[in-house]
Design a protein around this motif. Sequence first.
Motif, PDB file in Angstrom:
ATOM      1  N   ILE A 106    -146.730  -6.961  11.642  1.00 20.81           N
ATOM      2  CA  ILE A 106    -147.498  -7.233  10.422  1.00 20.81           C
ATOM      3  C   ILE A 106    -146.580  -7.179   9.200  1.00 20.81           C
ATOM      4  O   ILE A 106    -146.610  -8.058   8.337  1.00 20.81           O
ATOM      5  N   LEU A 107    -145.749  -6.142   9.145  1.00 18.00           N
ATOM      6  CA  LEU A 107    -144.883  -5.992   7.969  1.00 18.00           C
ATOM      7  C   LEU A 107    -143.818  -7.084   7.914  1.00 18.00           C
ATOM      8  O   LEU A 107    -143.516  -7.611   6.851  1.00 18.00           O
ATOM      9  N   GLN A 108    -143.275  -7.442   9.085  1.00 17.81           N
ATOM     10  CA  GLN A 108    -142.286  -8.536   9.109  1.00 17.81           C
ATOM     11  C   GLN A 108    -142.936  -9.847   8.681  1.00 17.81           C
ATOM     12  O   GLN A 108    -142.365 -10.601   7.894  1.00 17.81           O
ATOM     13  N   GLY A 109    -144.122 -10.102   9.199  1.00 18.33           N
ATOM     14  CA  GLY A 109    -144.847 -11.323   8.850  1.00 18.33           C
ATOM     15  C   GLY A 109    -145.149 -11.362   7.354  1.00 18.33           C
ATOM     16  O   GLY A 109    -144.965 -12.386   6.698  1.00 18.33           O
ATOM     17  N   ILE A 143    -148.126  -2.752   3.203  1.00 17.45           N
ATOM     18  CA  ILE A 143    -147.985  -4.193   2.987  1.00 17.45           C
ATOM     19  C   ILE A 143    -147.729  -4.468   1.503  1.00 17.45           C
ATOM     20  O   ILE A 143    -146.860  -5.259   1.136  1.00 17.45           O
ATOM     21  N   ALA A 144    -148.462  -3.751   0.652  1.00 18.49           N
ATOM     22  CA  ALA A 144    -148.242  -3.909  -0.789  1.00 18.49           C
ATOM     23  C   ALA A 144    -146.810  -3.494  -1.138  1.00 18.49           C
ATOM     24  O   ALA A 144    -146.116  -4.178  -1.907  1.00 18.49           O
ATOM     25  N   SER A 145    -146.347  -2.383  -0.555  1.00 19.05           N
ATOM     26  CA  SER A 145    -144.980  -1.916  -0.821  1.00 19.05           C
ATOM     27  C   SER A 145    -143.960  -2.950  -0.372  1.00 19.05           C
ATOM     28  O   SER A 145    -142.953  -3.181  -1.044  1.00 19.05           O
ATOM     29  N   THR A 146    -144.233  -3.568   0.773  1.00 19.25           N
ATOM     30  CA  THR A 146    -143.323  -4.591   1.294  1.00 19.25           C
ATOM     31  C   THR A 146    -143.124  -5.691   0.258  1.00 19.25           C
ATOM     32  O   THR A 146    -142.021  -6.180   0.048  1.00 19.25           O
ATOM     33  N   ARG A 196    -150.960 -16.789  14.516  1.00 18.72           N
ATOM     34  CA  ARG A 196    -150.126 -15.602  14.375  1.00 18.72           C
ATOM     35  C   ARG A 196    -149.116 -15.875  13.263  1.00 18.72           C
ATOM     36  O   ARG A 196    -148.562 -16.972  13.168  1.00 18.72           O
ATOM     37  N   ILE A 197    -148.883 -14.898  12.398  1.00 16.74           N
ATOM     38  CA  ILE A 197    -147.974 -15.126  11.277  1.00 16.74           C
ATOM     39  C   ILE A 197    -146.527 -14.994  11.747  1.00 16.74           C
ATOM     40  O   ILE A 197    -146.075 -13.907  12.099  1.00 16.74           O
ATOM     41  N   ASP A 198    -145.824 -16.106  11.778  1.00 13.80           N
ATOM     42  CA  ASP A 198    -144.393 -16.080  12.092  1.00 13.80           C
ATOM     43  C   ASP A 198    -143.725 -17.237  11.353  1.00 13.80           C
ATOM     44  O   ASP A 198    -144.372 -17.942  10.578  1.00 13.80           O
ATOM     45  N   GLU A 234    -153.352   3.240   4.782  1.00 13.33           N
ATOM     46  CA  GLU A 234    -151.890   3.367   4.776  1.00 13.33           C
ATOM     47  C   GLU A 234    -151.214   2.037   5.104  1.00 13.33           C
ATOM     48  O   GLU A 234    -150.208   1.676   4.486  1.00 13.33           O
ATOM     49  N   LEU A 235    -151.773   1.320   6.065  1.00 11.55           N
ATOM     50  CA  LEU A 235    -151.196   0.016   6.413  1.00 11.55           C
ATOM     51  C   LEU A 235    -151.311  -0.946   5.221  1.00 11.55           C
ATOM     52  O   LEU A 235    -150.361  -1.660   4.886  1.00 11.55           O
TER      53      LEU A 235
END
Lengths: 643, 233
Positions: A393-396, A434-437, A349-351, A429-430
């Motif tokens: 996902i976006l936080q990671g 992620i790219a925008s993030t 898990r990405i953290d 959209e997701l």
Amino acid sequence: MRDYKLALSDEILMQVEKPARYIGNEVNAVNKANDPNVDIRFAMCFPDVYEIGMSHLGIQILYDMFNQWEDVWCERVYSPWVDLDKIMREKNIPLFALESQDPIKDFDFLGITIQYEMCYTNILQVLDLAGIPLRTKSRTWEHPIVVGGGPCVYNPEPIADFFDIFYIGEGETRFRELIDLYKEAKANGDSRESFLRKAAQIPGMYVPGLYEVTYKEDGTIASFEPIFEELPRTIHKEMVTDVSNTYYPMKPVVPFIKVTQDRVVLEIQRGCIRGCRFCQAGQLYRPVRERDVEVLKKYAVEMLKNTGHEEISLSSLSSSDYSQLEELVNFLIDECKATSTNISLPSLRIDAFSLDVMSKVQDVKKSSLTFAPEAGSQRLRNVINKGLTEEVILQGSALAFKGGWSRVKLYFMLGLPTETEEDIRGIAELSNKIASTYFEVVPKEERKGAPVQIVASTSFFIPKPFTPFQWARMNTKEEFIEKAYITRRAVMEQLNQKRIKYNWHEADVSIIEGVLARGDRKLADAIEMIYKKGCIFDSWTEYYKNDVWLESLAECGLDPAFYTTRERSLDEIFPWDFLDCGVTKEFLMREWKKALNEEVSLNCKTQCQGCGANKYGVGICTVDRTAKCEVVTESSNEAEGGN
Amino acid sequence: MRVRIKFSKHGVVKFIGHLDIMRYFQKAIRRAGIDVTYTTGFSPHQVMSFAAPLGVGHYSNGEYLDIEVNSHNGRQDMIDRLNGAMVPGIVIENIVALGDNAGNAMASVAAAGYTLEWKDGYEVPSNLEEVVFEFFGQECIMVTKQTKKSTLELDLKPGIYEIEATADSIYMLVDASSSGNIKPTLLLEAFYSFVGKEFDPLAIQITREETYTDIGKNGKRELVPLDAVGEDF
């Protein structure tokens, strides 16, 4: 040395691709050629090419277990690649085991691990090249006992006619009993039939020839009955109760040629707490059982020393859920640094913790992050019970982008139950968010090197037995292709579309996999026909012949739609209902209904969902959890098989 | 310290190709617990140099590789440890320490000696000794060599340092340097065309007997085995 026996001549070995696939003699291969204690010859087969088969941990575990037993010599056999297959047929060379190079036909047992549906024609290839009759009913004591194992035996019915025995569940527990029974039968001069009838009474052993199926007019199952009274109506899976105290190969075989898994594999736990509703493994291996961290440390050091591998990898369905992960990983980082060993960490898990670990063990600039949201919208992720949220996902991703990563891989499925166009568009959209993030969290002056890249991949959802989605309608090929098209179009509409790459899978083979996954015994004739028309290596795109599959199914009077797109009623008897994989049908049905209501179920660590696996009294089921058991035990699943 | 390892290769491992033998030795050195030097970075590699790739299907009595070690317990200990980590068919024959000025194994290769023997069931050309003598007696031995880009007309004669035959085998010492390497099969092809017969590469078992480096001065060739330039340790 010059006299070491080989089954194939120099002439043949010099003309086939990668002759090292067929010569055995690898480091840690077990040779008991002159051992007088050997009484039982066991050939263990992975019905695919050597490089795939040699990468499979299960076979290495069982190979080690068998060879620890004085009276057994276990050897390996894989599918000869297409070039050698052709030569062996032309020259009538019987299939042989790697270690002794002896013909498989002379062995006592042929064990075949069945890891995916698209290897079924390769099973027939192995039997055929070995000179073993394809059907169990045509075999005699002249032939080995053919035993199937692995995840696909949780619906063994399409290939039931080809096997003498299916071993349901984890292989470490019951082979000793089976072998002792075999020795006894041979000593007493029992018939093969009598041996199989007794074998069917060992827990976990399903002898398909001793069960009869009748069908209703609509093609669904009317009854499934043993032909002898003493045989169990339900076959319960076998399971290792103490995974820290069982067989594990300290000296796995080290191939000469590069294989898919060219490293030490450390299985840290079995099972998964997550309960994703599409996932078969998540149900089959319940309850989750962790290996003791001290045991794992010892294994890691020992196995690296005995193999000389330059890399070690952790294996489990969800490594982040292993309670001692931090301690294990920190130990490995120190150990591996000292011995210049690489660490490969899949499915984390990405953290903050995993990013820190990854930055220590791999080159951030060259590696990518992987998320498996599986569905594009939160609504659909609730349906499939995939706990991952967009926020996580976006936080990671933001954390990772700040840490220097710029490549993200995303895995999705198309064709999930209740899916709408909106859910599909969510994939694009997701990816865009992620790219925008990336552009939000990484200031312009720090955007060095390759620009951010999002790779979104979709596979087509195939309902599998023993999952809440076993009742689900699978999509048609046309629907799948339309959905892939919608995804692609949606990706192209995104602001950051240039930063998103979209890949999708082949639909044809997914349909056939869908047919086989929930298939019944009627499919055996078609599978044999397809094999006899020359199909092998169906899991290899270049050898998969869709037209042969479709035309043969039709010739056998079978409609793929019966197995794939047909709506199944809740009271239908499934071909696999006589098996008990540990979770009850009631639980799966409850989960199916919750799915349709978009309700999530908490994971095993947080709250027991009453799946039934607590009857084993091991692993996570014995841990005191914060939220108490919501539904205690259901009615016993004993009666399930025949009703 | 750099060391040069000499090994032989016989039996079924003749089907293991050069790249896989390199991978095999990387793992074997780890199993043997040799304190080998690694490159730094995220994917560390052993500092290793192989002399000359051996064709798939060939045996050898003289293969070499160089590795660098940080520490050791002497020559015999290293030989024993490595032999303990070998598969049947591969034997560590010798290890020597290399001086600072010694070139690496690959760059050092100048020549190699090969024995060619006919396998069971294949016909040895009649009067082999005489025919080989006549063949070698030619002024030039022209072959066409197929490269990726073009076909080359090539004279093998200057690269053949020695050739002799018995009734059923041939020994040849030929150039094996990176610029002028002569593959034994190429020479055999020329030989078969000289005797007017079709060449079947499967008919002959090739054994590399030794790999040589040239320590001669002033253009004078003086070939010694690759481990002759090192010392005991």
